[in-house]
Scaffold this motif. Structure first.
Motif, PDB file in Angstrom:
ATOM      1  N   GLY A 164       0.691  -1.868  -0.022  1.00 25.50           N
ATOM      2  CA  GLY A 164      -0.261  -0.230  -0.422  1.00 25.50           C
ATOM      3  C   GLY A 164       1.100   1.090  -0.294  1.00 25.50           C
ATOM      4  O   GLY A 164       1.716   1.201   0.063  1.00 25.50           O
ATOM      5  N   GLN A 205       2.897  -6.690  -6.392  1.00 25.16           N
ATOM      6  CA  GLN A 205       1.303  -5.953  -6.447  1.00 25.16           C
ATOM      7  C   GLN A 205       1.572  -4.825  -7.274  1.00 25.16           C
ATOM      8  O   GLN A 205       1.964  -3.489  -6.200  1.00 25.16           O
ATOM      9  CB  GLN A 205       0.834  -6.059  -5.207  1.00 25.16           C
ATOM     10  CG  GLN A 205      -1.081  -5.925  -5.658  1.00 25.16           C
ATOM     11  CD  GLN A 205      -2.145  -4.867  -4.612  1.00 25.16           C
ATOM     12  OE1 GLN A 205      -0.996  -4.984  -3.361  1.00 25.16           O
ATOM     13  NE2 GLN A 205      -3.068  -5.478  -4.021  1.00 25.16           N
ATOM     14  N   GLY A 236      -6.545  -3.644  -2.937  1.00 25.87           N
ATOM     15  CA  GLY A 236      -6.815  -3.904  -2.161  1.00 25.87           C
ATOM     16  C   GLY A 236      -6.338  -4.982  -1.971  1.00 25.87           C
ATOM     17  O   GLY A 236      -5.540  -5.980  -1.845  1.00 25.87           O
ATOM     18  N   THR A 237      -6.634  -5.460  -0.314  1.00 24.24           N
ATOM     19  CA  THR A 237      -6.083  -6.097   0.771  1.00 24.24           C
ATOM     20  C   THR A 237      -6.162  -8.045  -0.166  1.00 24.24           C
ATOM     21  O   THR A 237      -5.267  -8.837   0.143  1.00 24.24           O
ATOM     22  CB  THR A 237      -6.057  -6.679   2.739  1.00 24.24           C
ATOM     23  OG1 THR A 237      -7.780  -5.723   2.242  1.00 24.24           O
ATOM     24  CG2 THR A 237      -5.306  -4.607   2.723  1.00 24.24           C
ATOM     25  N   GLY A 286     -11.997  -2.064  11.064  1.00 25.73           N
ATOM     26  CA  GLY A 286     -13.411  -2.686  10.825  1.00 25.73           C
ATOM     27  C   GLY A 286     -13.583  -2.908  12.232  1.00 25.73           C
ATOM     28  O   GLY A 286     -12.631  -3.836  12.905  1.00 25.73           O
ATOM     29  N   GLU A 290     -16.252  -2.983   6.596  1.00 26.79           N
ATOM     30  CA  GLU A 290     -14.760  -1.624   7.027  1.00 26.79           C
ATOM     31  C   GLU A 290     -15.574  -0.382   7.482  1.00 26.79           C
ATOM     32  O   GLU A 290     -16.618  -0.299   7.775  1.00 26.79           O
ATOM     33  CB  GLU A 290     -14.163  -1.291   6.010  1.00 26.79           C
ATOM     34  CG  GLU A 290     -13.678  -2.653   5.315  1.00 26.79           C
ATOM     35  CD  GLU A 290     -12.477  -2.546   5.981  1.00 26.79           C
ATOM     36  OE1 GLU A 290     -11.432  -1.429   6.358  1.00 26.79           O
ATOM     37  OE2 GLU A 290     -12.472  -3.615   6.914  1.00 26.79           O
ATOM     38  N   ASN A 323     -11.764  -5.186  13.911  1.00 26.60           N
ATOM     39  CA  ASN A 323     -10.240  -6.127  12.854  1.00 26.60           C
ATOM     40  C   ASN A 323      -9.040  -5.593  12.670  1.00 26.60           C
ATOM     41  O   ASN A 323      -8.640  -4.878  12.272  1.00 26.60           O
ATOM     42  CB  ASN A 323     -11.220  -6.470  10.904  1.00 26.60           C
ATOM     43  CG  ASN A 323     -10.036  -7.452  10.877  1.00 26.60           C
ATOM     44  OD1 ASN A 323      -9.712  -7.907  10.986  1.00 26.60           O
ATOM     45  ND2 ASN A 323     -10.338  -6.578   9.136  1.00 26.60           N
TER      46      ASN A 323
HETATM   47  C1  UD1 Z   1      -7.086  -2.707   6.915  1.00 28.36           C
HETATM   48  C2  UD1 Z   1      -8.543  -3.881   7.726  1.00 28.36           C
HETATM   49  C3  UD1 Z   1      -9.150  -3.126   8.738  1.00 28.36           C
HETATM   50  C4  UD1 Z   1      -8.959  -3.806   9.759  1.00 28.36           C
HETATM   51  C5  UD1 Z   1      -7.295  -3.005   9.900  1.00 28.36           C
HETATM   52  C6  UD1 Z   1      -6.295  -3.650  10.892  1.00 28.36           C
HETATM   53  C7  UD1 Z   1      -9.657  -4.694   5.027  1.00 28.36           C
HETATM   54  C8  UD1 Z   1      -9.973  -3.632   3.639  1.00 28.36           C
HETATM   55  N1  UD1 Z   1      -8.976  -3.322   6.158  1.00 28.36           N
HETATM   56  O1  UD1 Z   1      -7.185  -1.999   7.203  1.00 28.36           O
HETATM   57  O2  UD1 Z   1     -10.943  -4.072   8.634  1.00 28.36           O
HETATM   58  O3  UD1 Z   1      -9.509  -3.051  11.184  1.00 28.36           O
HETATM   59  O4  UD1 Z   1      -6.511  -3.271   8.508  1.00 28.36           O
HETATM   60  O5  UD1 Z   1      -5.185  -2.233  10.663  1.00 28.36           O
HETATM   61  O6  UD1 Z   1      -8.235  -4.767   5.231  1.00 28.36           O
HETATM   62  N2  UD1 Z   1      -1.635  -3.821   1.423  1.00 28.36           N
HETATM   63  C9  UD1 Z   1      -1.817  -3.948  -0.175  1.00 28.36           C
HETATM   64  N3  UD1 Z   1      -2.131  -3.599  -0.984  1.00 28.36           N
HETATM   65  C10 UD1 Z   1      -3.606  -2.869  -1.299  1.00 28.36           C
HETATM   66  C11 UD1 Z   1      -3.820  -2.769  -0.179  1.00 28.36           C
HETATM   67  C12 UD1 Z   1      -3.118  -2.366   1.542  1.00 28.36           C
HETATM   68  O7  UD1 Z   1      -0.561  -4.699   0.545  1.00 28.36           O
HETATM   69  O8  UD1 Z   1      -4.060  -3.163  -2.398  1.00 28.36           O
HETATM   70  C13 UD1 Z   1      -1.560  -3.750   2.521  1.00 28.36           C
HETATM   71  C14 UD1 Z   1      -0.773  -2.325   3.043  1.00 28.36           C
HETATM   72  O9  UD1 Z   1       0.368  -1.741   3.080  1.00 28.36           O
HETATM   73  C15 UD1 Z   1      -0.971  -2.531   4.519  1.00 28.36           C
HETATM   74  C16 UD1 Z   1      -2.593  -3.288   4.623  1.00 28.36           C
HETATM   75  O10 UD1 Z   1      -2.713  -3.858   3.113  1.00 28.36           O
HETATM   76  O11 UD1 Z   1       0.149  -2.667   5.202  1.00 28.36           O
HETATM   77  C17 UD1 Z   1      -3.755  -2.385   5.406  1.00 28.36           C
HETATM   78  O12 UD1 Z   1      -3.739  -2.064   4.856  1.00 28.36           O
HETATM   79  P1  UD1 Z   1      -4.768  -0.364   4.971  1.00 28.36           P
HETATM   80  O13 UD1 Z   1      -4.662   0.350   4.100  1.00 28.36           O
HETATM   81  O14 UD1 Z   1      -4.177   0.286   6.022  1.00 28.36           O
HETATM   82  O15 UD1 Z   1      -6.076  -1.280   5.469  1.00 28.36           O
HETATM   83  P2  UD1 Z   1      -6.274  -0.142   6.757  1.00 28.36           P
HETATM   84  O16 UD1 Z   1      -7.524   0.678   6.278  1.00 28.36           O
HETATM   85  O17 UD1 Z   1      -5.571   0.070   8.024  1.00 28.36           O
END
Ligand code: UD1
Ligand code: MG
Length: 448
Positions: free
Chosen positions: A11, A75, A80-81, A138, A152, A167
């Motif tokens: 991200g 990626q 998204g995650t 979340g 979320e 979450n």
């Molecule tokens: C996420 C969770 C949320 C949780 C929170 C906890 C999701 C949709 N939401 O939200 O429920 O309460 O974490 O901290 O999962 N990432 C990628 N690729 C992407 C998007 C994100 O690798 O396309 C990575 C980011 O680098 C990061 C992690 O995933 O390390 C989480 O992403 P972030 O955008 O911080 O999600 P939150 O909004 O914190």
């Protein structure tokens, strides 16, 4: 059970408002990502896969420099995650053990918590926590002991936002189940992303078991902003101070001592207030670090005393019973047993022999504006105060330099080198000079 850890780190981290990828922002002198890998490694996983995207080259280099066995997958677009997790499918195609998805921005998961996920018998297990302020996490919607779904924050109703169980982002499932469920994700949500958080709901519709394991809120601190980064650092410092004291290190004012992820300090070391341990410092048992000292990239052996107000930089190695006193800077230098540099000196690119004594104000002139040069000082040598040692230079064992000397040629063992203007003393001259100056001043005052 064999375990694969998937660490999502692709991200942008837009809330950090930074050119640096979020997972490379430092906590206690080490990128957040290193903390996440270190936390995961405590359960000795079979695979660790980091998903990189924004700043992928930097993220890859950083991950591999910390642990060469880590695999990195890319990626290219941050969708998204759930999408990020799907990027590991190819790497894990022959893996049928447990996959645990961790976030690079949630680096403090404990070994016990990871073990609890490994031991869970559910098809999908989500790690939940109850923070004092659920903020934008979340929310977990439960139905008895089954997790119905995760919503979320951005998609939640007011009633759902009132739920305190949050979450962490961490989720575990056997790899074949995980990738099967990911196939079915869509982007029908507030952010138009493939949410990993939709997995529990999909699992329930397929009649799978979805459980929640909870942990202490401190373990799941998610870092999305500079303020959260500072809070994470504070959390790390408090925990490390306590661990240090439990392992027998004296910290007389723990709140003022700052540690790095890899600081190692032996039992019965004594640390005075306001000391900073930058990256890569090891201090042996029984050494003392006095107040207001700053250390990085150095090793301090037993019986050595550093500071107050000392600065030890990268490549400094102190053998036993070395003394580094106030306002002394040491860089890339080896000091043998019993050597002393007690006051106001710069020792850079040097090796100093046993029991050598370096006088106040000594400087190794190591840099000619283009290159760095080495200074070698023999054992039991005595360097007079304010000696300039113009490197490359070698001072032999038991040699001596006169105070204020500028030494530009090697000094053989046992020799005395004097390199300063010879003193001349003129009897009565000072008094005459004073009289002359006073009469000049008197004339000027009259004339005003
Ligand atoms: C996420 C969770 C949320 C949780 C929170 C906890 C999701 C949709 N939401 O939200 O429920 O309460 O974490 O901290 O999962 N990432 C990628 N690729 C992407 C998007 C994100 O690798 O396309 C990575 C980011 O680098 C990061 C992690 O995933 O390390 C989480 O992403 P972030 O955008 O911080 O999600 P939150 O909004 O914190
Ligand atoms: Mg986050």
């Amino acid at each position: 059970m064999s375990v694969a850890l998937i660490i999502l780190a692709a991200g942008q981290g837009s809330r950090m408002n930074s050119a640096l990828p979020k997972v490379l922002h430092p906590i206690a002198g080490a990128p957040m990502l290193h903390h996440a890998i270190a936390a995961g490694n405590t359960i000795k996983p079979d695979h660790v896969i980091v998903v990189a995207g924004v700043g992928a080259d930097q993220v890859t280099a950083s991950a591999k420099s910390f642990d060469a066995t880590v695999q990195v997958v890319l990626q290219h677009e941050q969708l998204g995650t759930g999408h990020a997790t799907a990027m590991t499918r190819e790497t894990l195609k022959d893996f049928d053990g447990l996959a645990i998805v961790l976030f690079g921005d949630t680096p403090f998961i404990s070994s016990n918590t990871l073990q609890a996920l490994v031991q869970s018998s559910a098809d999908v297990t989500v790690l939940g926590f109850e923070p004092v302020d659920p903020a934008r996490y979340g929310r977990l919607i439960m139905n008895d002991d089954q997790l119905e779904r995760i919503v979320e924050f951005k998609d939640a109703t007011d009633a759902e936002r009132a739920i305190g169980l949050c979450n962490s982002g961490v989720l575990a499932a056997p790899a074949p189940i995980l990738f099967d469920l990911i196939e079915a994700l869509n982007t029908d949500n507030a952010q138009g992303e493939y949410y990993l958080t939709d997995l529990p709901y999909l699992a329930r519709t397929k009649g799978l078991n979805v459980a929640v394991v909870t942990c202490d809120a401190a373990e799941t601190l998610g870092i999305n902003s500079r303020a959260e980064l500072a809070a994470a650092d504070a959390h790390f410092q408090t925990a490390t101070r306590n661990n240090m004291m439990e392992s027998g290190v004296t910290l007389i004012a723990p709140d003022t001592v700052y540690f790095s992820l890899d600081t190692v300090i032996g039992r019965d070391a004594f640390i005075e207030p306001n000391v900073v341990f930058g990256p890569h410092v090891t201090v042996d048992s029984g050494a003392t670090i006095r107040a207001f000292s700053h250390l990085e990239g150095c090793h301090i052996s037993k019986g050595s005393i550093v500071g107050p107000f000392a600065r030890l930089r990268k490549g400094t190695q102190l053998s036993e019973d070395v003394r580094i006193g106030n306002f002394v800077e040491v860089k890339n230098a080896t000091l043998s047993t019993g050597a002393k540099v007690n006051h106001l000196s710069y020792i850079g690119d040097a090796s100093i022999g046993e029991k050598a004594n370096i006088g106040a104000g000594t400087i190794t002139c190591n840099y000619d504006g283009v290159m760095k040069h080495h200074t070698k000082i023999g054992s039991h040598a005595f360097i007079g105060s304010s000696t300039m040692l113009v490197a490359p230079i070698s001072i032999g064992d038991e040699a001596m330099t006169g105070s204020g000397s500028v030494i530009t040629s090697d000094v053989e063992a046992g020799a005395l080198a004097l390199a300063r203007a010879r003193q001349t003393t003129k009897s009565g001259m000072a008094r005459k000079l004073f009289q002359k100056l006073r009469s000049i001043k008197a004339k000027q005052t009259k004339g005003e």
